[in-house]
Scaffold this motif. Structure first.
Motif, short mmCIF file in Angstrom:
data_model
loop_
_atom_site.label_atom_id
_atom_site.label_comp_id
_atom_site.label_asym_id
_atom_site.label_seq_id
_atom_site.Cartn_x
_atom_site.Cartn_y
_atom_site.Cartn_z
N VAL A 1 0.87 -1.18 0.00
CA VAL A 1 0.00 0.00 0.00
C VAL A 1 0.91 1.23 0.00
CG1 VAL A 1 -1.81 1.21 1.24
CG2 VAL A 1 -1.74 -1.29 1.27
N ASN A 2 0.96 1.88 -1.14
CA ASN A 2 1.97 2.93 -1.34
C ASN A 2 1.35 4.33 -1.23
OD1 ASN A 2 4.11 4.48 -2.05
ND2 ASN A 2 4.32 3.69 -4.14
N SER B 1 9.58 1.87 -8.52
CA SER B 1 8.38 1.12 -8.93
C SER B 1 8.48 -0.26 -8.30
CB SER B 1 8.34 1.01 -10.45
OG SER B 1 7.58 -0.15 -10.78
N PHE B 2 7.54 -0.57 -7.41
CA PHE B 2 7.61 -1.88 -6.75
C PHE B 2 7.40 -3.02 -7.74
CE2 PHE B 2 6.68 0.90 -3.10
CZ PHE B 2 7.75 0.55 -2.30
N VAL B 3 6.68 -2.72 -8.81
CA VAL B 3 6.44 -3.76 -9.82
C VAL B 3 7.74 -4.03 -10.60
CG1 VAL B 3 5.18 -4.27 -11.94
CG2 VAL B 3 3.99 -3.26 -9.99
N LEU C 1 12.44 -7.65 -11.41
CA LEU C 1 13.89 -7.88 -11.37
C LEU C 1 14.24 -9.07 -10.47
CD1 LEU C 1 15.21 -4.21 -11.17
CD2 LEU C 1 15.55 -5.82 -13.05
N TYR C 2 13.45 -9.25 -9.43
CA TYR C 2 13.68 -10.40 -8.55
C TYR C 2 13.18 -11.71 -9.15
CZ TYR C 2 15.12 -7.89 -4.28
OH TYR C 2 15.81 -7.17 -3.34
N GLY C 3 12.37 -11.61 -10.21
CA GLY C 3 11.80 -12.84 -10.80
C GLY C 3 10.37 -13.10 -10.36
N CYS C 4 9.74 -12.08 -9.77
CA CYS C 4 8.33 -12.20 -9.38
C CYS C 4 7.46 -11.62 -10.49
CB CYS C 4 8.03 -11.39 -8.12
SG CYS C 4 9.09 -11.76 -6.71
N ASP C 5 6.16 -11.84 -10.39
CA ASP C 5 5.20 -11.10 -11.21
C ASP C 5 4.76 -9.88 -10.41
OD1 ASP C 5 5.06 -12.53 -13.50
OD2 ASP C 5 3.33 -13.75 -12.87
N GLY C 6 4.18 -8.91 -11.11
CA GLY C 6 3.69 -7.75 -10.37
C GLY C 6 2.76 -6.90 -11.20
N VAL C 7 1.86 -6.21 -10.51
CA VAL C 7 0.93 -5.28 -11.16
C VAL C 7 0.77 -4.08 -10.23
CG1 VAL C 7 -1.51 -4.92 -11.76
CG2 VAL C 7 -0.38 -7.01 -12.47
N LYS C 8 0.67 -2.89 -10.83
CA LYS C 8 0.37 -1.70 -10.03
C LYS C 8 -1.08 -1.31 -10.28
CE LYS C 8 1.80 2.98 -9.03
NZ LYS C 8 2.87 3.96 -9.12
N PRO D 1 5.84 -15.75 -7.03
CA PRO D 1 5.51 -14.74 -6.01
C PRO D 1 5.04 -13.48 -6.75
CG PRO D 1 7.64 -15.74 -5.55
CD PRO D 1 7.23 -16.24 -6.90
N PHE D 2 4.09 -12.78 -6.14
CA PHE D 2 3.43 -11.69 -6.86
C PHE D 2 3.40 -10.44 -6.00
CE2 PHE D 2 0.12 -9.32 -8.93
CZ PHE D 2 0.05 -9.80 -10.24
N VAL D 3 3.79 -9.31 -6.58
CA VAL D 3 3.72 -8.04 -5.85
C VAL D 3 2.60 -7.20 -6.45
CG1 VAL D 3 4.92 -5.89 -5.27
CG2 VAL D 3 6.15 -8.06 -5.23
N LEU D 4 1.67 -6.81 -5.60
CA LEU D 4 0.53 -6.01 -6.06
C LEU D 4 0.64 -4.64 -5.38
CD1 LEU D 4 -3.08 -7.49 -6.13
CD2 LEU D 4 -2.51 -5.08 -6.29
N GLU D 5 1.06 -3.66 -6.15
CA GLU D 5 1.26 -2.32 -5.59
C GLU D 5 -0.04 -1.53 -5.72
OE1 GLU D 5 4.49 -0.13 -7.40
OE2 GLU D 5 3.88 1.74 -6.45
N VAL D 6 -0.45 -0.93 -4.63
CA VAL D 6 -1.71 -0.17 -4.61
C VAL D 6 -1.38 1.28 -4.30
CG1 VAL D 6 -3.92 0.06 -3.42
CG2 VAL D 6 -2.96 -2.21 -3.78
N GLN D 7 -1.67 2.18 -5.23
CA GLN D 7 -1.35 3.60 -5.02
C GLN D 7 -2.52 4.26 -4.29
OE1 GLN D 7 1.72 4.88 -6.30
NE2 GLN D 7 1.24 6.49 -4.82
N THR D 8 -2.28 4.74 -3.08
CA THR D 8 -3.38 5.33 -2.31
C THR D 8 -3.19 6.85 -2.17
OG1 THR D 8 -2.26 4.88 -0.23
CG2 THR D 8 -3.84 3.23 -1.00
N ASN D 9 -4.26 7.48 -1.71
CA ASN D 9 -4.27 8.93 -1.55
C ASN D 9 -3.49 9.33 -0.29
OD1 ASN D 9 -4.88 11.61 -1.20
ND2 ASN D 9 -7.09 11.37 -1.58
N PRO D 10 -2.38 10.08 -0.45
CA PRO D 10 -1.59 10.44 0.74
C PRO D 10 -2.34 11.33 1.72
CG PRO D 10 -0.74 11.54 -1.24
CD PRO D 10 -1.80 10.60 -1.70
N GLU D 11 -3.46 11.92 1.25
CA GLU D 11 -4.24 12.78 2.16
C GLU D 11 -5.09 11.96 3.13
OE1 GLU D 11 -4.02 16.09 2.21
OE2 GLU D 11 -2.47 15.89 0.68
N ILE D 12 -5.34 10.70 2.79
CA ILE D 12 -6.21 9.89 3.67
C ILE D 12 -5.33 8.94 4.47
CG2 ILE D 12 -8.14 8.28 3.78
CD1 ILE D 12 -9.28 9.52 1.39
#
Ligand SMILES: Cc1ncc(C[n+]2csc(CCOP(=O)(O)OP(=O)(O)O)c2C)c(N)n1
Ligand SMILES: [Mg+2]
Length: 547
Positions: free
Chosen positions: A464-465, A493-495, A500-507, A527-538
């Motif tokens: 949760v970014n 970019s976490f994806v 680069l590590y050999g995982c899958d990923g989606v932002k 292994p899968f990285v799912l990056e979620v861009q959230t509102n820094p105000e909340i």
């Protein structure tokens, strides 16, 4: 009798204790133990990329498997890196044995290479620390380490192994694990507790890790139904009762429901069951009022009365206590209790139902993420988490059951999410294991993605970014408004990193993109990285964007 090298004998005893996996960063100071693993293919040694990862993995392995976690590290630098997971095991009452290489016996006290006095260093952090100085005592002290970590209130045990001792030779025939017999309350004490509960008008059971450790969830459900008592879970102990159970009244910890806190404060009887009434669970020890009778049932005498003075203290394993309590007749229970249980449960359900997503927002709303996960997380899943504000949504809106489990650090350790998911998945490979981390916490142990790839431990890591140490930013804005310092982050970019590590990923950057990405993660064979861009105000669950 067979002659054994010390290092090999240590591993022989691990096998006798039923150890199947151990997590480490290797070191020359305990090379003999590593070589012992070579002799024992039934034990898998999983190398990690930092000792914090090894200790977190072992700690979560223990929570997921219900047995002892094992980690290994080298002298001072390895041991000090390992300590964050040992601290977590201590606060979380998790059975964990850490084997640590030590400087050679003749050099001790000279501030030798990487020397640390482990008995001094770990004396407060761990339940027990022992240094094995004679090779003949390995079976005795290793078995005792396992007994100590499992018995009473479980906790971490450090075994310090001087390098030269591991190279000594001794004769050995056989030895065995010592069985743990948990204490069970006597009949009179159980009757006393149930008599106090009988006439209470607004009682609560606060259930903690002791219920989970004893696998006493079924008995707790039966007791709460038979006696009409609402059940509350301690901080990060959601799995004491299915969160869909009609008697579940919610959880304690950061962001707990105000109405629940007030109701507990005003209650006439509180039973703390396998719950040590922690600072976080009790809102800085203010949760329970002076008018309330507190009854504490705990496996450890030293937990009783530690946080609050209690009227009745009963030393008992939670399951044993509940089994006896269920035999007591539930007669003349205050008739208003049924309505009280319903009121508490209805309020929990209202509080834990996420608001409808606003639709097309510029960022992903966490309400919406958790609502989607409630729908899509398969049965037999484990969710792990770090510390951080992102956790507030998971706590508030996800409902855990006996097949949708939570593993998290009551110690509040950042960096726990990813390695604990790897540890849990190692224990239960058929489970779907999902970690939940903030951008800050994820980058503390992100390198363990390589451990996951190398071992084909296919976890899903949700990041949760909000590009900040959000929790601390929120505190800053409250206590020092307008004076932001030290809490902003930039991130890669976490994806890209994941790939680069050999995982899958989606932002994911919009609400409606989360669910498809989550299904992609579930179907991935990496292994899968799912990056979620959230509102820094909340910054917290329940807060509404001011825009
Ligand atoms: C190992 C460790 N270091 C520091 C802290 C103090 N701390 C608690 S939450 C937090 C920020 C977490 O940031 P992030 O992971 O990005 O989550 P967010 O709060 O932004 O959702 C910090 C620094 C901690 N709990 N653990
Ligand atoms: Mg953050």
């Amino acid at each position: 009798m067979t002659a054994y090298l010390g290092g090999h004998l240590v591993v022989e005893v691990l096998e006798k204790e039923g150890v199947q996996k151990a997590f480490c960063v290797p070191g020359e100071s305990y090379l003999g133990v590593i070589d012992g693993v070579y002799e024992h293919p039934s034990i898998e040694l999983i190398s990690t990329r930092h000792e914090s990862g090894a200790s977190f993995m072992a700690e979560a392995y223990a929570k997921a498997s219900g047995d002892v976690g094992v980690c290994m590290a080298t002298r001072g630098p390895g041991a000090t890196n390992l300590s964050i997971g040992l601290h977590t095991a201590m606060q979380d009452s998790t059975p964990l044995v850490a084997l640590i290489g030590q400087v050679e016996r003749p050099f001790m006290g000279k501030e030798a290479f990487q020397e640390v006095d482990f008995e001094a260093y770990f004396s407060h952090l761990c339940k027990w620390t022992v240094e094995i100085n004679e090779v003949e005592r390995i079976p005795e002290l290793m078995h005792r380490a396992f007994y100590e970590t499992r018995s009473g209130r479980p906790g971490p045990v450090v075994v310090s192994l001087p390098h030269d001792m591991l190279e000594d030779v001794t004769d050995y025939t056989d030895s065995q694990s010592l069985k743990v017999n948990p204490p069970v309350a006597d009949d009179e004490s159980v009757a006393e507790v149930m008599a106090a509960l009988q006439h209470a008008k607004r009682p609560f059971i606060i259930a903690g890790g002791g219920v989970i450790a004893a696998s006493a969830q079924e008995e707790l459900a039966a007791l709460s139904e038979k006696w009409n008592v609402p059940v509350v879970s301690e901080f990060r102990r959601f799995n004491v009762l299915s969160n869909f159970h009609k008697n579940y009244a919610g959880w304690l910890g950061f962001g707990a429901r105000e109405g629940l806190l007030e109701a507990i404060h005003d209650s006439d009887v509180v039973i703390a069951l396998g719950a040590r009434l922690t600072q976080v669970s009790t809102q800085n020890y203010t949760l329970i009022g002076n008018e309330t009778d507190i009854i504490q049932v705990d496996i450890s005498p030293s937990s009783i009365g530690k946080s609050f003075p209690v009227q009745v203290g009963v030393v008992s394993d939670a399951k044993g206590f509940l089994q006896k309590a269920l035999q007591e007749a539930a007669t003349n229970i205050d008739p208003t209790r049924q309505a009280f249980v319903e009121e508490m449960n209805n309020a929990y359900i209202a509080h834990s139902t996420p608001p409808s997503p606003k639709g097309d927002t510029a960022y992903v709303e966490m309400n919406s993420v958790i609502a989607d996960m409630m729908q899509a997380v398969p049965e037999n899943s484990i969710l792990t988490s770090d510390a951080g504000n992102f956790y507030g949504w998971l706590a508030r809106y996800f409902r855990f059951t006996d097949t949708k489990r939570y593993i998290g650090p009551t110690s509040g350790a950042m960096g726990y999410g990813l390695p604990s998911a790897i540890g849990a998945k190692t224990a239960l490979p058929d489970y779907t294991v999902i970690s939940f981390s903030g951008d800050g916490g994820f980058m503390m142990t992100m390198q363990e993605l390589e451990t996951a790839v190398r071992n084909q431990t296919n976890i899903i890591a949700i990041v949760v970014n909000n590009n900040m140490y959000g929790t601390i930013r929120a505190h800053q804005e409250k206590h020092f408004p307008g004076r932001v310092v030290g809490t902003s982050l930039t991130n890669p970019s976490f994806v890209d990193v994941a790939r680069l590590y050999g995982c899958d990923g989606v932002k994911v950057e919009r609400n409606d993109a989360f669910l498809p990405a989550f299904y992609e993660a579930l179907n991935s064979d990496k292994p899968f990285v799912l990056e979620v861009q959230t509102n820094p105000e909340i910054l917290s669950a329940g807060q509404v964007a001011e825009n």
